[in-house]
Design a protein around this motif. Structure first.
Motif, PDB file in Angstrom:
ATOM      1  N   ILE A   1       0.847  -1.193   0.000  1.00  0.00           N
ATOM      2  CA  ILE A   1       0.000   0.000   0.000  1.00  0.00           C
ATOM      3  C   ILE A   1       0.879   1.238   0.000  1.00  0.00           C
ATOM      4  CG2 ILE A   1      -1.772   1.255   1.261  1.00  0.00           C
ATOM      5  CD1 ILE A   1      -2.582  -1.415   2.522  1.00  0.00           C
TER       6      ILE A   1
ATOM      7  N   THR B   1      -2.409  -1.035  -4.067  1.00  0.00           N
ATOM      8  CA  THR B   1      -3.408  -0.140  -3.486  1.00  0.00           C
ATOM      9  C   THR B   1      -2.754   1.205  -3.192  1.00  0.00           C
ATOM     10  OG1 THR B   1      -4.595  -1.988  -2.482  1.00  0.00           O
ATOM     11  CG2 THR B   1      -5.003   0.201  -1.560  1.00  0.00           C
TER      12      THR B   1
ATOM     13  N   LYS C   1      -4.776  -0.010 -10.551  1.00  0.00           N
ATOM     14  CA  LYS C   1      -4.641  -0.120  -9.098  1.00  0.00           C
ATOM     15  C   LYS C   1      -5.957   0.242  -8.392  1.00  0.00           C
ATOM     16  CE  LYS C   1       0.234   1.270  -9.427  1.00  0.00           C
ATOM     17  NZ  LYS C   1       0.809  -0.074  -9.326  1.00  0.00           N
ATOM     18  N   LEU C   2      -6.098  -0.223  -7.184  1.00  0.00           N
ATOM     19  CA  LEU C   2      -7.201   0.192  -6.311  1.00  0.00           C
ATOM     20  C   LEU C   2      -6.794   1.518  -5.678  1.00  0.00           C
ATOM     21  CD1 LEU C   2      -9.791  -0.200  -4.609  1.00  0.00           C
ATOM     22  CD2 LEU C   2      -8.425  -1.590  -3.038  1.00  0.00           C
TER      23      LEU C   2
ATOM     24  N   ASP D   1     -11.887  -6.755  -4.330  1.00  0.00           N
ATOM     25  CA  ASP D   1     -11.602  -5.371  -3.947  1.00  0.00           C
ATOM     26  C   ASP D   1     -12.475  -4.932  -2.777  1.00  0.00           C
ATOM     27  OD1 ASP D   1      -9.550  -4.881  -5.718  1.00  0.00           O
ATOM     28  OD2 ASP D   1     -10.860  -4.132  -7.307  1.00  0.00           O
TER      29      ASP D   1
END
Length: 270
Positions: free
Chosen positions: A6, A67, A91-92, A143
């Protein structure tokens, strides 16, 4: 399942609260998190305090991330690096920017595989946040599970329509500051009533904590517990009469209305 990598765009108070929540709840290890900040100072400090990584180069920061948590100042979105559009492709992207709507976020992150707007508050640092979230399009199951896993580490969460977010920003995002001000006022009032400052602060703080815990555990409306404390013509009754005369609830309504209105102003496209 290994934690995802992340990347945090921003390393201020809210990013710090989220990082600490994720680490304390062991959702992520320090090696799974990396951050950056304008100028780099806050990113270096957050990294030094928590053991996570920091990276000034945007391309390197995002290269290994699945993320991306957008946590810089909301007013910085308009001037965000245009490379973000391509660097966040696939990407998230999860935003914690107050007042920034999904449609606005989509202009900066047009190629994200999923775009999520959230509004956590600073109690995230101790796993006690309330975080609403919404998404630009329905989330894939993986997700959705990832988003809720991250938010669960911060406290309570709820999937809600974006139309509620201005009011949620006022109540959830700004609400802690209003409570801190209440405790400060209770402390100052206790000092004015004759208590030593240290005793006044302890009494104000512990009373607030205890009452909140009792309310949370009782499952009863706050008015019910209020009435249980209030004897006819007693001390609590005398104090409540002053709150009623000053229209305490109207003050709170005006406070939330002002914060909601400001949230709506911030959410307008610039």
């Amino acid at each position: 399942m290994p934690s995802p990598r992340i990347a945090f765009l921003g390393a201020g108070n809210l990013a710090s609260a989220i990082v600490r929540g994720l680490l304390d709840e062991k959702v992520c290890a320090p090696a799974d998190l990396v951050c950056t900040s304008k100028g780099g100072e806050t990113a270096r400090k957050l990294a030094a305090d928590t053991g996570i990584g920091h990276e000034a180069d945007l391309a390197r920061l995002l290269a290994g991330a699945d993320t991306v948590i957008v946590a810089f100042k909301p007013q910085s979105l308009a001037a965000a690096d245009p490379r973000l559009a391509e660097l966040t492709r696939g990407k998230l992207v999860l935003s914690v920017l107050a007042g920034k709507k999904l449609a606005t976020l989509a202009r900066t992150f047009p190629h994200a595989r999923a775009l999520v707007r959230t509004m956590p508050n600073t109690p995230a640092a101790i796993g006690a946040a309330f975080t609403p979230y919404c998404s630009l399009a329905p989330l894939a199951e993986a997700d959705r599970a990832l988003v809720e896993r991250l938010l669960n580490a911060l406290g309570q969460f709820a999937a809600l329509d974006e139309s509620y977010f201005d009011a949620l920003t006022a109540v959830g995002g700004s609400g802690p500051a209003f409570l801190f001000e209440f405790v400060a006022g209770l402390r100052d009032a206790a000092v004015a009533a004759g208590l030593p400052p240290d005793v006044a602060y302890r009494a104000a703080l512990e009373t607030t904590l205890g009452a909140a815990r009792l309310l949370a555990r009782s499952g009863q409306p706050p008015e019910t517990l209020r009435d249980k404390v209030t004897s006819p013509n007693g001390t609590t009754y005398a104090g409540l009469q002053v709150l009623a005369q000053r229209d305490f609830r109207a003050t709170l309504r005006d406070t939330i209305a002002a914060a909601t209105a400001r949230a709506a102003e911030l959410s307008k496209d610039s």
